[in-house]
Each structure stands twice: as structure tokens, then as C-alpha cells.
Motif scaffolding. Structure first.
Motif, PDB file in Angstrom:
ATOM      1  N   CYS A   3     -15.715  14.280  42.903  1.00 28.88           N
ATOM      2  CA  CYS A   3     -15.118  15.443  43.578  1.00 28.88           C
ATOM      3  C   CYS A   3     -13.870  15.931  42.853  1.00 28.88           C
ATOM      4  O   CYS A   3     -13.613  17.120  42.794  1.00 28.88           O
ATOM      5  CB  CYS A   3     -14.787  15.111  45.024  1.00 28.88           C
ATOM      6  N   GLY A   4     -13.080  15.020  42.321  1.00 30.02           N
ATOM      7  CA  GLY A   4     -11.947  15.405  41.494  1.00 30.02           C
ATOM      8  C   GLY A   4     -10.613  15.484  42.199  1.00 30.02           C
ATOM      9  O   GLY A   4      -9.570  15.421  41.549  1.00 30.02           O
ATOM     10  N   PHE A   5     -10.587  15.604  43.529  1.00 31.96           N
ATOM     11  CA  PHE A   5      -9.300  15.712  44.203  1.00 31.96           C
ATOM     12  C   PHE A   5      -8.487  14.433  44.101  1.00 31.96           C
ATOM     13  O   PHE A   5      -7.262  14.469  44.137  1.00 31.96           O
ATOM     14  CB  PHE A   5      -9.455  16.141  45.673  1.00 31.96           C
ATOM     15  N   ASN A   6      -9.174  13.311  43.936  1.00 34.22           N
ATOM     16  CA  ASN A   6      -8.457  12.045  43.810  1.00 34.22           C
ATOM     17  C   ASN A   6      -7.671  11.952  42.504  1.00 34.22           C
ATOM     18  O   ASN A   6      -6.694  11.227  42.414  1.00 34.22           O
ATOM     19  CB  ASN A   6      -9.422  10.869  43.922  1.00 34.22           C
ATOM     20  N   LYS A   7      -8.062  12.724  41.499  1.00 36.46           N
ATOM     21  CA  LYS A   7      -7.353  12.716  40.216  1.00 36.46           C
ATOM     22  C   LYS A   7      -5.991  13.393  40.326  1.00 36.46           C
ATOM     23  O   LYS A   7      -5.141  13.221  39.463  1.00 36.46           O
ATOM     24  CB  LYS A   7      -8.197  13.401  39.149  1.00 36.46           C
ATOM     25  N   PHE A   8      -5.801  14.164  41.401  1.00 38.81           N
ATOM     26  CA  PHE A   8      -4.517  14.789  41.675  1.00 38.81           C
ATOM     27  C   PHE A   8      -3.708  14.000  42.700  1.00 38.81           C
ATOM     28  O   PHE A   8      -2.620  14.415  43.086  1.00 38.81           O
ATOM     29  CB  PHE A   8      -4.718  16.219  42.195  1.00 38.81           C
ATOM     30  N   GLY A   9      -4.250  12.879  43.174  1.00 39.68           N
ATOM     31  CA  GLY A   9      -3.560  12.059  44.160  1.00 39.68           C
ATOM     32  C   GLY A   9      -3.784  12.516  45.587  1.00 39.68           C
ATOM     33  O   GLY A   9      -3.089  12.067  46.492  1.00 39.68           O
ATOM     34  N   LEU A  10      -4.761  13.388  45.804  1.00 44.37           N
ATOM     35  CA  LEU A  10      -5.049  13.875  47.148  1.00 44.37           C
ATOM     36  C   LEU A  10      -5.992  12.933  47.883  1.00 44.37           C
ATOM     37  O   LEU A  10      -6.759  12.197  47.271  1.00 44.37           O
ATOM     38  CB  LEU A  10      -5.685  15.269  47.086  1.00 44.37           C
ATOM     39  N   MET A  11      -5.931  12.981  49.197  1.00 45.22           N
ATOM     40  CA  MET A  11      -6.887  12.272  50.042  1.00 45.22           C
ATOM     41  C   MET A  11      -7.900  13.287  50.565  1.00 45.22           C
ATOM     42  O   MET A  11      -7.679  14.494  50.492  1.00 45.22           O
ATOM     43  CB  MET A  11      -6.168  11.600  51.211  1.00 45.22           C
ATOM     44  N   ARG A  12      -8.997  12.792  51.115  1.00 44.81           N
ATOM     45  CA  ARG A  12     -10.052  13.673  51.599  1.00 44.81           C
ATOM     46  C   ARG A  12      -9.532  14.645  52.652  1.00 44.81           C
ATOM     47  O   ARG A  12      -9.850  15.833  52.635  1.00 44.81           O
ATOM     48  CB  ARG A  12     -11.212  12.865  52.178  1.00 44.81           C
ATOM     49  N   ASP A  13      -8.718  14.162  53.590  1.00 45.16           N
ATOM     50  CA  ASP A  13      -8.217  15.027  54.656  1.00 45.16           C
ATOM     51  C   ASP A  13      -7.234  16.081  54.147  1.00 45.16           C
ATOM     52  O   ASP A  13      -6.965  17.056  54.848  1.00 45.16           O
ATOM     53  CB  ASP A  13      -7.563  14.206  55.766  1.00 45.16           C
ATOM     54  N   ASP A  14      -6.696  15.897  52.940  1.00 49.25           N
ATOM     55  CA  ASP A  14      -5.816  16.917  52.356  1.00 49.25           C
ATOM     56  C   ASP A  14      -6.589  18.157  51.943  1.00 49.25           C
ATOM     57  O   ASP A  14      -5.998  19.218  51.752  1.00 49.25           O
ATOM     58  CB  ASP A  14      -5.087  16.367  51.122  1.00 49.25           C
ATOM     59  N   THR A  15      -7.887  18.042  51.788  1.00 49.63           N
ATOM     60  CA  THR A  15      -8.702  19.147  51.277  1.00 49.63           C
ATOM     61  C   THR A  15      -9.386  19.961  52.376  1.00 49.63           C
ATOM     62  O   THR A  15     -10.106  20.902  52.068  1.00 49.63           O
ATOM     63  CB  THR A  15      -9.782  18.613  50.316  1.00 49.63           C
ATOM     64  N   ILE A  16      -9.150  19.620  53.637  1.00 53.29           N
ATOM     65  CA  ILE A  16      -9.772  20.351  54.742  1.00 53.29           C
ATOM     66  C   ILE A  16      -9.158  21.744  54.822  1.00 53.29           C
ATOM     67  O   ILE A  16      -7.938  21.903  54.790  1.00 53.29           O
ATOM     68  CB  ILE A  16      -9.586  19.599  56.077  1.00 53.29           C
ATOM     69  N   ILE A  17     -10.008  22.757  54.925  1.00 55.35           N
ATOM     70  CA  ILE A  17      -9.540  24.140  55.029  1.00 55.35           C
ATOM     71  C   ILE A  17      -8.829  24.323  56.370  1.00 55.35           C
ATOM     72  O   ILE A  17      -9.342  23.916  57.421  1.00 55.35           O
ATOM     73  CB  ILE A  17     -10.721  25.125  54.902  1.00 55.35           C
ATOM     74  N   GLU A  18      -7.666  24.951  56.342  1.00 57.45           N
ATOM     75  CA  GLU A  18      -6.853  25.089  57.539  1.00 57.45           C
ATOM     76  C   GLU A  18      -7.307  26.269  58.394  1.00 57.45           C
ATOM     77  O   GLU A  18      -7.102  27.414  58.040  1.00 57.45           O
ATOM     78  CB  GLU A  18      -5.372  25.243  57.170  1.00 57.45           C
ATOM     79  N   ASP A  19      -7.917  25.968  59.535  1.00 61.10           N
ATOM     80  CA  ASP A  19      -8.212  26.973  60.545  1.00 61.10           C
ATOM     81  C   ASP A  19      -7.318  26.682  61.747  1.00 61.10           C
ATOM     82  O   ASP A  19      -6.399  25.853  61.652  1.00 61.10           O
ATOM     83  CB  ASP A  19      -9.703  26.985  60.899  1.00 61.10           C
ATOM     84  N   SER A  20      -7.545  27.324  62.862  1.00 59.36           N
ATOM     85  CA  SER A  20      -6.652  27.142  64.009  1.00 59.36           C
ATOM     86  C   SER A  20      -6.682  25.705  64.539  1.00 59.36           C
ATOM     87  O   SER A  20      -5.643  25.163  64.930  1.00 59.36           O
ATOM     88  CB  SER A  20      -6.996  28.127  65.117  1.00 59.36           C
ATOM     89  N   ASP A  21      -7.862  25.065  64.518  1.00 60.77           N
ATOM     90  CA  ASP A  21      -7.958  23.675  64.987  1.00 60.77           C
ATOM     91  C   ASP A  21      -7.199  22.739  64.059  1.00 60.77           C
ATOM     92  O   ASP A  21      -6.485  21.843  64.512  1.00 60.77           O
ATOM     93  CB  ASP A  21      -9.425  23.247  65.081  1.00 60.77           C
ATOM     94  N   VAL A  22      -7.344  22.934  62.777  1.00 61.86           N
ATOM     95  CA  VAL A  22      -6.676  22.070  61.809  1.00 61.86           C
ATOM     96  C   VAL A  22      -5.157  22.264  61.889  1.00 61.86           C
ATOM     97  O   VAL A  22      -4.397  21.299  61.822  1.00 61.86           O
ATOM     98  CB  VAL A  22      -7.190  22.333  60.379  1.00 61.86           C
ATOM     99  N   LYS A  23      -4.712  23.503  62.066  1.00 64.53           N
ATOM    100  CA  LYS A  23      -3.275  23.763  62.183  1.00 64.53           C
ATOM    101  C   LYS A  23      -2.690  23.052  63.393  1.00 64.53           C
ATOM    102  O   LYS A  23      -1.588  22.500  63.329  1.00 64.53           O
ATOM    103  CB  LYS A  23      -3.006  25.263  62.258  1.00 64.53           C
TER     104      LYS A  23
END
Length: 110
Positions: free
Chosen positions: A24-44
Motif C-alpha cells: 500500500c505504501g503508506f507505511n513507508k511514510f510512517g502512517l497507520m491504516r487509520d491515518d488514511t481514512i477519508i474524513e467525512d462527517s462521521d470521521v470528523k
């Protein structure tokens, strides 16, 4: 023989999950899976409910990833987020927010 199939399938599935996580590649930037969730009203709303230190850690990881992306760099391999280290810190809060919203919608129908 049939009893052993789920164990082998489980190990195979875990191996696939680890491979996919690395691809996926996000781990190479030090991100976790939950960091990549698109922010909608529920996530906010779930983000608003996070403890302050968890929220600050999230913002640090995102800012660092943006900086690395702008520089077209990645972290050294020893700093990549590993599959075993990735925890779903936002998911419980998000599940609760979605459950509350659905309950509110059901209540409004009556």
C-alpha cells in the motif's frame, strides 16, 4: 484433513495481509491504516472524540508524511510502520459514531 484447512488458510491470509500492507505504501511514510481514512462527517466526529495525545500523534504522522511526500522521499526502512505495530486507534470511535447516527436516524423515522 478438513480440520487443518482453516489453519493453513489463516496463515496464508495473514501472509497476504502483510504483503498487501507493505504494498500500500503508506507505511513507508510512517502512517497507520487509520491515518488514511477519508474524513467525512462521521470521521470528523470520531476524531473530535479521540484523546488529545492520540490526536496529536496522528497529526504528527500526517504532517511528516506530507513533508516527505513534498520532498519525494520516504522514511528509512527501520522507521516504517510495521503490520504488527499498526493498531486501529480510530475504528472503535468511528464505529460508535456510526452506531449513534444510525440510532438517531431510526429515532427520527418514528
Amino acid at each position: 484433513m478438513a480440520a487443518r484447512a482453516p489453519v493453513a488458510t489463516g496463515r496464508l491470509l495473514l501472509g497476504f495481509r502483510k504483503w498487501y500492507y507493505g504494498m500500500c505504501g503508506f507505511n513507508k511514510f510512517g502512517l497507520m491504516r487509520d491515518d488514511t481514512i477519508i474524513e467525512d462527517s462521521d470521521v470528523k466526529e470520531a476524531l473530535r472524540r479521540l484523546p488529545e495525545n492520540v490526536y496529536n500523534d496522528r497529526m504528527f504522522r500526517i504532517k511528516r508524511a506530507l513533508d516527505l511526500s513534498m520532498k519525494q522521499q520516504i522514511l528509512p526502512k527501520d522507521q516504517w510502520t510495521q503490520y504488527e505495530e499498526d493498531r486501529h486507534y480510530l475504528t472503535p470511535y468511528l464505529d460508535e459514531v456510526i452506531r449513534e447516527r444510525q440510532e438517531r436516524e431510526e429515532w427520527m423515522k418514528k
